[in-house]
Design a protein around this motif. Structure first.
Motif, PDB file in Angstrom:
ATOM      1  N   PRO A  25       0.786  -1.239   0.000  1.00 34.95           N
ATOM      2  CA  PRO A  25       0.000   0.000   0.000  1.00 34.95           C
ATOM      3  C   PRO A  25       0.817   1.287   0.000  1.00 34.95           C
ATOM      4  O   PRO A  25       0.407   2.286   0.578  1.00 34.95           O
ATOM      5  N   PHE A  26       1.979   1.309  -0.633  1.00 36.46           N
ATOM      6  CA  PHE A  26       2.758   2.539  -0.764  1.00 36.46           C
ATOM      7  C   PHE A  26       3.608   2.415  -2.022  1.00 36.46           C
ATOM      8  O   PHE A  26       3.930   1.302  -2.474  1.00 36.46           O
ATOM      9  N   ASP A  27       3.977   3.542  -2.588  1.00 35.73           N
ATOM     10  CA  ASP A  27       4.761   3.497  -3.822  1.00 35.73           C
ATOM     11  C   ASP A  27       6.176   4.022  -3.645  1.00 35.73           C
ATOM     12  O   ASP A  27       6.936   4.099  -4.604  1.00 35.73           O
ATOM     13  N   ARG A  28       6.533   4.389  -2.401  1.00 35.41           N
ATOM     14  CA  ARG A  28       7.886   4.901  -2.156  1.00 35.41           C
ATOM     15  C   ARG A  28       8.308   4.597  -0.725  1.00 35.41           C
ATOM     16  O   ARG A  28       7.477   4.531   0.187  1.00 35.41           O
ATOM     17  N   SER A  29       9.596   4.411  -0.540  1.00 36.14           N
ATOM     18  CA  SER A  29      10.119   4.096   0.787  1.00 36.14           C
ATOM     19  C   SER A  29      11.535   4.631   0.917  1.00 36.14           C
ATOM     20  O   SER A  29      12.186   4.985  -0.082  1.00 36.14           O
ATOM     21  N   ILE A  30      12.015   4.677   2.157  1.00 33.27           N
ATOM     22  CA  ILE A  30      13.386   5.098   2.449  1.00 33.27           C
ATOM     23  C   ILE A  30      13.990   4.092   3.419  1.00 33.27           C
ATOM     24  O   ILE A  30      13.362   3.736   4.421  1.00 33.27           O
ATOM     25  N   ASN A  31      15.213   3.662   3.118  1.00 35.87           N
ATOM     26  CA  ASN A  31      15.942   2.765   4.004  1.00 35.87           C
ATOM     27  C   ASN A  31      17.243   3.450   4.432  1.00 35.87           C
ATOM     28  O   ASN A  31      18.183   3.519   3.629  1.00 35.87           O
ATOM     29  N   PRO A  32      17.298   3.970   5.648  1.00 29.32           N
ATOM     30  CA  PRO A  32      18.527   4.648   6.092  1.00 29.32           C
ATOM     31  C   PRO A  32      19.714   3.703   6.225  1.00 29.32           C
ATOM     32  O   PRO A  32      20.862   4.141   6.203  1.00 29.32           O
ATOM     33  N   TYR A  33      19.429   2.396   6.380  1.00 29.68           N
ATOM     34  CA  TYR A  33      20.482   1.414   6.599  1.00 29.68           C
ATOM     35  C   TYR A  33      20.260   0.187   5.707  1.00 29.68           C
ATOM     36  O   TYR A  33      19.142  -0.088   5.275  1.00 29.68           O
ATOM     37  N   ARG A  34      21.339  -0.529   5.451  1.00 29.43           N
ATOM     38  CA  ARG A  34      21.260  -1.865   4.855  1.00 29.43           C
ATOM     39  C   ARG A  34      21.725  -2.866   5.901  1.00 29.43           C
ATOM     40  O   ARG A  34      22.680  -2.607   6.624  1.00 29.43           O
ATOM     41  N   GLY A  35      21.079  -4.025   5.937  1.00 29.01           N
ATOM     42  CA  GLY A  35      21.372  -4.975   6.995  1.00 29.01           C
ATOM     43  C   GLY A  35      20.656  -4.541   8.263  1.00 29.01           C
ATOM     44  O   GLY A  35      20.208  -3.386   8.375  1.00 29.01           O
ATOM     45  N   CYS A  36      20.523  -5.448   9.204  1.00 30.50           N
ATOM     46  CA  CYS A  36      19.813  -5.095  10.442  1.00 30.50           C
ATOM     47  C   CYS A  36      20.329  -5.933  11.604  1.00 30.50           C
ATOM     48  O   CYS A  36      20.300  -7.173  11.557  1.00 30.50           O
ATOM     49  N   GLU A  37      20.768  -5.251  12.626  1.00 33.32           N
ATOM     50  CA  GLU A  37      21.360  -5.911  13.783  1.00 33.32           C
ATOM     51  C   GLU A  37      20.336  -6.640  14.641  1.00 33.32           C
ATOM     52  O   GLU A  37      20.708  -7.461  15.479  1.00 33.32           O
ATOM     53  N   HIS A  38      19.052  -6.386  14.442  1.00 32.39           N
ATOM     54  CA  HIS A  38      18.045  -7.112  15.216  1.00 32.39           C
ATOM     55  C   HIS A  38      18.156  -8.610  14.993  1.00 32.39           C
ATOM     56  O   HIS A  38      17.842  -9.403  15.878  1.00 32.39           O
ATOM     57  N   GLY A  39      18.574  -9.022  13.808  1.00 31.86           N
ATOM     58  CA  GLY A  39      18.857 -10.431  13.569  1.00 31.86           C
ATOM     59  C   GLY A  39      17.643 -11.332  13.452  1.00 31.86           C
ATOM     60  O   GLY A  39      17.745 -12.541  13.708  1.00 31.86           O
ATOM     61  N   CYS A  40      16.495 -10.804  13.051  1.00 33.84           N
ATOM     62  CA  CYS A  40      15.289 -11.625  12.927  1.00 33.84           C
ATOM     63  C   CYS A  40      15.522 -12.712  11.878  1.00 33.84           C
ATOM     64  O   CYS A  40      15.829 -12.407  10.721  1.00 33.84           O
ATOM     65  N   ILE A  41      15.368 -13.961  12.261  1.00 38.28           N
ATOM     66  CA  ILE A  41      15.715 -15.065  11.382  1.00 38.28           C
ATOM     67  C   ILE A  41      14.831 -15.102  10.145  1.00 38.28           C
ATOM     68  O   ILE A  41      15.252 -15.554   9.079  1.00 38.28           O
ATOM     69  N   TYR A  42      13.613 -14.598  10.240  1.00 37.64           N
ATOM     70  CA  TYR A  42      12.642 -14.692   9.146  1.00 37.64           C
ATOM     71  C   TYR A  42      12.684 -13.481   8.216  1.00 37.64           C
ATOM     72  O   TYR A  42      11.893 -13.383   7.283  1.00 37.64           O
ATOM     73  N   CYS A  43      13.582 -12.539   8.431  1.00 38.92           N
ATOM     74  CA  CYS A  43      13.547 -11.263   7.706  1.00 38.92           C
ATOM     75  C   CYS A  43      13.664 -11.470   6.199  1.00 38.92           C
ATOM     76  O   CYS A  43      14.667 -12.013   5.707  1.00 38.92           O
TER      77      CYS A  43
END
Length: 357
Positions: free
Chosen positions: A67-85
């Protein structure tokens, strides 16, 4: 590489991806290659951050089931480490593993706010809600130091630009001053992702994300400040977290959430083998049953990439989840109104001079 628990990390594997025809790295004979076998334990992996310098910061999306046509990702990778990401496979573009590398070898975009200001100032720019937290978490631990997300939110507040945020971190409350001002103009909505209320399950599913109770407290704080807050129960994992669905909906309502949503677990590309290895390590007694149920929702495969189906699943189990969810949401008075963000108040950035709401 062997599959073993690593201290406060989600993935148990760190294999490179060959999906983009990138060569796999091989051991070079350094003594570190044999450290685990010599010491008899898994060595801890430190987090590193590399500065990335993109030319633009707004990502455009044309998927019909988002439901959106644009996004911003300040980072690549994520330290939260969610196995299902589902964002894990993106690290393969850097010739890095979607496994441990995704959690430990991070990229930051410190020029994000400057790039965004330039894009918002372009003649003919048409405002529409910008989504943050759609790929990796904008409030993951390194945000405490880099503050890239806050700079972006501040600019969107200045320009009265609509924004939606999804996060697993109570760190979002740090920016409640900006978010509350935006909420006065119907410019923002914040969803806290909560997968399980069981600390033991959460600790292995998402090892470096804040405790689920902290996330519920963040929902409560946002709601008290007038910020529309929601709870995303994503993903629901059969045999692991599905029994908590009604309880999660109830706790979301208790915290003041305006709505809830859920998505059955998705295992695209390299996520599937990582998830299987995680199951074998943490839940060997039910691993086969969990995967059989997932495949029953996904047409006999680990993942169904088709639009709409990928977010819903199909078959008796998926139908039962939807029925349970809708009954629970209705019982607690949630999802009665769809939150709509305003785009008609946008004011292009006026150079270096900040504008107050």
């Amino acid at each position: 590489m062997d599959s073993r628990k690593r201290p406060v990390r989600g993935a148990t594997l760190n294999r490179e991806s060959s999906r983009f025809n990138l060569p796999e790295r091989a051991a070079d004979g350094d003594w570190l290659d044999a450290q685990e076998s010599i010491d008899g334990a898994v060595a801890p992996v430190r987090t590193t951050v590399t500065v990335e310098a993109p030319r633009t910061i707004i990502n455009r999306n044309q998927s019909p089931d988002i439901p959106f046509d644009r996004s911003i990702n300040p980072y690549r990778g994520c330290e939260h480490g969610c196995i299902y990401c589902f964002a894990r496979p993106s690290h393969a573009w850097h010739d890095l593993s979607p496994g441990i590398d995704f959690e430990t070898r991070l990229f930051a975009k410190p020029d994000a706010a400057r790039l965004l200001r330039a894009e918002l100032a372009k003649p003919g720019y048409t405002p529409a809600p910008i989504a943050m937290g759609t790929n990796t978490d904008p409030y993951q631990p390194i945000e405490a130091t880099w503050k890239i997300t806050r700079a972006i939110v501040a600019l969107l507040a200045e320009t009265r630009h609509p924004l939606s945020i999804t996060t697993k971190s109570d760190r979002v409350v740090r920016d409640i001053d900006l978010l509350a001002r935006m909420a006065e103009y119907q410019l923002v909505g914040v969803a806290l992702s909560i997968t399980s209320l069981d600390p033991r399950i959460a600790m292995t599913l998402e090892p470096r994300a804040p405790h689920p109770e902290k996330r519920l407290a963040a929902v409560k704080a946002l709601a008290a400040a007038g910020v529309p807050a929601y709870v995303s129960i994503a993903p629901v994992i059969p045999g692991i977290t599905d029994h908590e669905l009604e309880h999660l909906v109830a706790r979301a309502a208790e915290a003041g959430a305006r709505g809830v949503s859920f998505i059955p677990v998705r295992l695209p590309f390299e996520v599937a083998p990582l998830f299987r290895a995680w199951l074998d390590t943490h839940f060997p007694d039910r691993a086969a049953k969990v995967m059989a149920t997932i495949q029953a929702m996904r047409g006999g495969r680990d993942n169904d990439p088709r639009f709409f189906d990928r977010m819903r699943g199909h078959g008796p189990y998926a139908d039962l989840l939807r029925t349970r969810f809708h009954i629970a949401a209705r019982r607690h008075g949630l999802n009665r109104e769809r939150g709509v963000l305003r785009s008609d108040l946008f004011q292009p950035p006026a150079g270096a001079q900040l504008r107050l709401l």
